[in-house]
Design a protein around this motif. Structure first.
Motif, PDB file in Angstrom:
ATOM      1  N   ASN A 254       0.826  -1.198   0.000  1.00 51.13           N
ATOM      2  CA  ASN A 254       0.000   0.000   0.000  1.00 51.13           C
ATOM      3  C   ASN A 254       0.865   1.254   0.000  1.00 51.13           C
ATOM      4  O   ASN A 254       0.599   2.212  -0.723  1.00 51.13           O
ATOM      5  N   ARG A 255       1.911   1.242   0.802  1.00 50.70           N
ATOM      6  CA  ARG A 255       2.823   2.388   0.869  1.00 50.70           C
ATOM      7  C   ARG A 255       3.540   2.588  -0.464  1.00 50.70           C
ATOM      8  O   ARG A 255       3.748   3.720  -0.903  1.00 50.70           O
ATOM      9  N   ALA A 256       3.932   1.505  -1.101  1.00 58.19           N
ATOM     10  CA  ALA A 256       4.594   1.609  -2.399  1.00 58.19           C
ATOM     11  C   ALA A 256       3.651   2.162  -3.462  1.00 58.19           C
ATOM     12  O   ALA A 256       4.067   2.953  -4.318  1.00 58.19           O
ATOM     13  N   ILE A 257       2.399   1.770  -3.413  1.00 57.19           N
ATOM     14  CA  ILE A 257       1.430   2.283  -4.382  1.00 57.19           C
ATOM     15  C   ILE A 257       1.156   3.760  -4.127  1.00 57.19           C
ATOM     16  O   ILE A 257       1.094   4.562  -5.062  1.00 57.19           O
ATOM     17  N   ASP A 258       1.014   4.142  -2.859  1.00 57.29           N
ATOM     18  CA  ASP A 258       0.710   5.530  -2.523  1.00 57.29           C
ATOM     19  C   ASP A 258       1.882   6.481  -2.756  1.00 57.29           C
ATOM     20  O   ASP A 258       1.685   7.616  -3.174  1.00 57.29           O
ATOM     21  N   TYR A 259       3.100   6.038  -2.458  1.00 55.01           N
ATOM     22  CA  TYR A 259       4.255   6.932  -2.497  1.00 55.01           C
ATOM     23  C   TYR A 259       5.295   6.538  -3.544  1.00 55.01           C
ATOM     24  O   TYR A 259       6.415   7.038  -3.505  1.00 55.01           O
ATOM     25  N   GLY A 260       4.943   5.683  -4.456  1.00 54.25           N
ATOM     26  CA  GLY A 260       5.878   5.261  -5.494  1.00 54.25           C
ATOM     27  C   GLY A 260       6.024   6.317  -6.564  1.00 54.25           C
ATOM     28  O   GLY A 260       5.457   7.412  -6.510  1.00 54.25           O
ATOM     29  N   PHE A 261       6.800   6.003  -7.569  1.00 51.08           N
ATOM     30  CA  PHE A 261       7.056   6.926  -8.675  1.00 51.08           C
ATOM     31  C   PHE A 261       5.805   7.056  -9.526  1.00 51.08           C
ATOM     32  O   PHE A 261       5.211   6.058  -9.937  1.00 51.08           O
ATOM     33  N   ILE A 262       5.399   8.283  -9.804  1.00 49.04           N
ATOM     34  CA  ILE A 262       4.201   8.546 -10.602  1.00 49.04           C
ATOM     35  C   ILE A 262       4.639   8.926 -12.011  1.00 49.04           C
ATOM     36  O   ILE A 262       5.433   9.847 -12.202  1.00 49.04           O
ATOM     37  N   ILE A 263       4.116   8.209 -12.990  1.00 49.88           N
ATOM     38  CA  ILE A 263       4.437   8.490 -14.391  1.00 49.88           C
ATOM     39  C   ILE A 263       3.246   9.224 -14.991  1.00 49.88           C
ATOM     40  O   ILE A 263       2.112   8.757 -14.935  1.00 49.88           O
ATOM     41  N   GLY A 264       3.504  10.367 -15.534  1.00 52.00           N
ATOM     42  CA  GLY A 264       2.444  11.156 -16.145  1.00 52.00           C
ATOM     43  C   GLY A 264       3.009  11.995 -17.270  1.00 52.00           C
ATOM     44  O   GLY A 264       4.193  11.889 -17.619  1.00 52.00           O
ATOM     45  N   PRO A 265       2.190  12.875 -17.840  1.00 51.57           N
ATOM     46  CA  PRO A 265       2.691  13.720 -18.919  1.00 51.57           C
ATOM     47  C   PRO A 265       3.789  14.652 -18.385  1.00 51.57           C
ATOM     48  O   PRO A 265       3.672  15.236 -17.315  1.00 51.57           O
TER      49      PRO A 265
END
Length: 161
Positions: A33-44
């Motif tokens: 859950n922590r990895a999903i919430d605070y992981g690397f976000i890929i966006g434009p």
């Protein structure tokens, strides 16, 4: 008489393993859950970092993602193994031994795999207290699960004689 002693030993090991696998699932769920919430976000506008890993965990080290993933799999199979094992100890017949032994063996091999990643994570040495707890549980579970397998195989061979 010896069969009843083996039955009680198997029951104690199963309850111990069930509790430990549930705790591993809880800690692993927290880490995921922590990895999903605070992981690397890929966006434009974002570019992937040079050493991007799809199994990135913001806590721990490079082995954490693999360790948590395989610990969750081992925990789920371990809980299923404990449920099948409790059914076997309730009936304690030769008909239920194959299912209990096979699920226990599969859970043990997955636990050994997770323990291998725990060893690598210990070697890399950057991790928090929850991950250290999960590492210790996986190491202990690899021994207790093997002991459970030995107990049910020992009890089945003593009944054949």
């Amino acid at each position: 008489m010896a069969s009843e002693q083996m039955r009680s030993v198997a029951s104690v090991l199963l309850v111990l393993n069930l509790c430990m696998y549930v705790i591993v699932l809880g800690i692993g769920g927290w880490a995921m859950n922590r990895a999903i919430d605070y992981g690397f976000i890929i966006g434009p506008g974002y570019e992937l970092p040079a050493h991007f890993s799809p199994i990135y965990f913001p806590m721990g080290n490079a082995a954490t993602g693999f360790f948590v993933t395989f610990s969750l799999i081992a925990g789920a199979v371990g809980v299923a193994s404990a449920i099948v094992g409790l059914n076997h100890t309730r009936s304690w017949s030769s008909d239920s031994i194959p299912s209990a032994a096979s699920t226990a063996a599969i859970a043990w091999t997955l636990t050994l795999l997770a323990m291998g990643f725990a060893s690598k994570e210990i070697e890399l040495s950057i991790r928090n207290a929850r991950l250290r707890t999960m590492e210790a549980f996986m190491i202990i579970l690899s021994a207790t699960q093997l002991l459970y397998i030995a107990v049910i195989h020992g009890a089945s061979s003593s009944r054949r004689i």
